[in-house]
Design a protein around this motif. Structure first.
Motif, mmCIF file in Angstrom:
data_model
loop_
_atom_site.group_PDB
_atom_site.id
_atom_site.type_symbol
_atom_site.label_atom_id
_atom_site.label_comp_id
_atom_site.label_asym_id
_atom_site.label_seq_id
_atom_site.Cartn_x
_atom_site.Cartn_y
_atom_site.Cartn_z
ATOM 1 N N ILE A 192 -3.059 4.427 -11.125
ATOM 2 C CA ILE A 192 -2.661 3.603 -9.780
ATOM 3 C C ILE A 192 -3.639 3.649 -8.721
ATOM 4 C CG2 ILE A 192 -0.758 3.492 -8.486
ATOM 5 C CD1 ILE A 192 0.900 4.879 -10.223
ATOM 6 N N ASP A 193 -4.140 2.427 -8.550
ATOM 7 C CA ASP A 193 -5.062 2.341 -7.437
ATOM 8 C C ASP A 193 -4.280 1.860 -6.225
ATOM 9 O OD1 ASP A 193 -6.989 1.555 -5.993
ATOM 10 O OD2 ASP A 193 -8.065 0.290 -7.300
ATOM 11 N N CYS A 194 -4.540 2.496 -5.203
ATOM 12 C CA CYS A 194 -3.824 2.026 -3.738
ATOM 13 C C CYS A 194 -4.799 0.958 -3.032
ATOM 14 C CB CYS A 194 -3.589 3.235 -3.035
ATOM 15 S SG CYS A 194 -2.440 4.439 -3.835
ATOM 16 N N PHE A 195 -5.996 0.669 -3.425
ATOM 17 C CA PHE A 195 -6.968 -0.107 -2.910
ATOM 18 C C PHE A 195 -7.540 0.475 -1.848
ATOM 19 C CE2 PHE A 195 -3.997 -2.772 -5.630
ATOM 20 C CZ PHE A 195 -5.000 -3.020 -6.702
ATOM 21 N N ILE A 196 -6.798 1.171 -0.917
ATOM 22 C CA ILE A 196 -7.363 1.692 0.455
ATOM 23 C C ILE A 196 -7.541 3.297 0.273
ATOM 24 C CG2 ILE A 196 -6.889 1.888 2.726
ATOM 25 C CD1 ILE A 196 -5.738 -0.822 2.699
ATOM 26 N N SER A 197 -8.365 3.741 0.619
ATOM 27 C CA SER A 197 -8.645 5.220 0.579
ATOM 28 C C SER A 197 -7.603 6.094 1.451
ATOM 29 C CB SER A 197 -9.860 5.788 0.799
ATOM 30 O OG SER A 197 -10.195 5.728 2.187
ATOM 31 N N SER B 23 1.611 6.549 -6.558
ATOM 32 C CA SER B 23 0.355 7.415 -7.210
ATOM 33 C C SER B 23 0.600 8.952 -6.971
ATOM 34 C CB SER B 23 -0.936 7.001 -6.365
ATOM 35 O OG SER B 23 -2.091 7.632 -6.780
ATOM 36 N N PHE B 24 1.056 9.453 -5.716
ATOM 37 C CA PHE B 24 1.490 10.750 -5.421
ATOM 38 C C PHE B 24 2.448 11.205 -6.362
ATOM 39 C CE2 PHE B 24 4.049 13.626 -2.695
ATOM 40 C CZ PHE B 24 2.991 14.561 -2.296
ATOM 41 N N ILE B 25 3.451 10.406 -6.902
ATOM 42 C CA ILE B 25 4.363 10.996 -7.894
ATOM 43 C C ILE B 25 3.617 11.280 -8.973
ATOM 44 C CG2 ILE B 25 6.434 10.306 -9.059
ATOM 45 C CD1 ILE B 25 7.640 9.012 -6.646
ATOM 46 N N ASP B 26 2.908 10.242 -9.413
ATOM 47 C CA ASP B 26 2.169 10.265 -10.772
ATOM 48 C C ASP B 26 1.183 11.507 -10.811
ATOM 49 O OD1 ASP B 26 1.555 9.189 -13.319
ATOM 50 O OD2 ASP B 26 -0.410 8.400 -12.362
ATOM 51 N N GLU B 27 0.478 11.828 -9.761
ATOM 52 C CA GLU B 27 -0.155 12.890 -9.624
ATOM 53 C C GLU B 27 0.316 14.265 -9.427
ATOM 54 O OE1 GLU B 27 -3.325 11.602 -6.652
ATOM 55 O OE2 GLU B 27 -4.108 9.991 -7.915
ATOM 56 N N SER B 28 1.658 14.241 -9.180
ATOM 57 C CA SER B 28 2.126 15.445 -8.775
ATOM 58 C C SER B 28 2.271 16.092 -10.235
ATOM 59 C CB SER B 28 3.700 15.357 -8.333
ATOM 60 O OG SER B 28 4.452 14.634 -9.251
ATOM 61 N N PHE C 208 0.869 -1.344 -0.164
ATOM 62 C CA PHE C 208 0.169 -0.185 0.130
ATOM 63 C C PHE C 208 0.643 1.270 -0.071
ATOM 64 C CE2 PHE C 208 -1.746 3.681 2.283
ATOM 65 C CZ PHE C 208 -2.843 3.826 1.281
ATOM 66 N N LEU C 209 1.738 1.221 0.868
ATOM 67 C CA LEU C 209 2.890 2.329 1.053
ATOM 68 C C LEU C 209 3.623 2.883 -0.342
ATOM 69 C CD1 LEU C 209 4.123 1.751 4.306
ATOM 70 C CD2 LEU C 209 2.438 3.719 3.658
ATOM 71 N N VAL C 210 3.822 1.792 -1.130
ATOM 72 C CA VAL C 210 4.436 1.854 -2.402
ATOM 73 C C VAL C 210 3.632 2.384 -3.230
ATOM 74 C CG1 VAL C 210 5.482 0.609 -4.339
ATOM 75 C CG2 VAL C 210 6.414 0.091 -1.936
ATOM 76 N N GLU D 57 5.504 19.492 -2.006
ATOM 77 C CA GLU D 57 4.586 18.506 -1.044
ATOM 78 C C GLU D 57 5.477 17.659 -0.107
ATOM 79 O OE1 GLU D 57 1.246 18.278 -1.150
ATOM 80 O OE2 GLU D 57 1.079 19.888 -2.346
ATOM 81 N N ASN D 58 6.701 17.110 -0.420
ATOM 82 C CA ASN D 58 7.405 16.411 0.447
ATOM 83 C C ASN D 58 8.441 17.321 1.268
ATOM 84 O OD1 ASN D 58 6.896 13.477 0.216
ATOM 85 N ND2 ASN D 58 7.546 13.930 -1.953
ATOM 86 N N GLU D 59 8.227 18.608 1.142
ATOM 87 C CA GLU D 59 9.082 19.388 1.991
ATOM 88 C C GLU D 59 10.656 18.989 1.663
ATOM 89 O OE1 GLU D 59 7.620 19.173 5.842
ATOM 90 O OE2 GLU D 59 5.807 20.375 5.323
#
Length: 155
Positions: A133-138, A86-91, A79-81, A100-102
């Motif tokens: 990319i789906d993380c499967f958990i919100s 997903s976070f990088i893809d959406e940046s 999930f963390l990966v 965002e990552n400071e």
């Protein structure tokens, strides 16, 4: 740790949430393996892991605000990966991701890491519906430690 952990742990085998089953299915279907690393370390609180997907390893640096990365919980690590990818893809771009990552955007190794991941993500996201990319958990469940995220942390 290989997915054999999941077969040996009765609590992990008793899925209460479809999201957990989806993570497990993704893990086994795509030959995922995640190994926690000490090096290379790019700093800023980002923790390196070797993510092997369909036989291809890549180092990903995870922002682990809640100290969730653990050898004994491969589904939580997955999930963390997925969340990081997903976070990088959406940046919107490298500067947005750094903000965002400071992290310090002037470091060339960080820029190279980001660009390398964008190349990997281009192929990786084709394994998901709508190339997203789906993380499967919100994210909300994860941040609030509720529902499937709470269960995932407990196995």
């Amino acid at each position: 740790m290989k997915c054999t952990y999941l077969e040996k742990n009765p609590k992990a085998a008793n899925y209460m949430y479809s999201e957990i089953q989806q993570l497990k299915d993704f893990y086994t279907t795509h030959g995922v393996n995640i190994v926690l690393l000490k090096e290379p370390h790019i700093g800023f609180g980002l923790k390196p892991v070797q993510f092997t997907f369909r036989g291809n390893p890549i180092v990903i640096h995870i922002k682990d605000d809640y100290e969730d990365l653990k050898d004994q919980n491969p589904l939580l690590n997955l999930f963390l990966v997925l969340n990081e990818l997903s976070f990088i893809d959406e940046s919107t771009d490298f500067l947005n991701w750094c903000s965002e990552n400071e992290v310090n955007a002037s470091l060339e190794p960080l820029r190279q890491y980001y660009n390398d991941l964008l190349v990997f993500i281009t192929t990786f996201k084709t394994y998901f519906a709508d190339d997203r990319i789906d993380c499967f958990i919100s994210d909300l469940d994860f941040q609030l430690n509720a529902g499937a995220a709470q269960y995932l942390r407990s196995i």
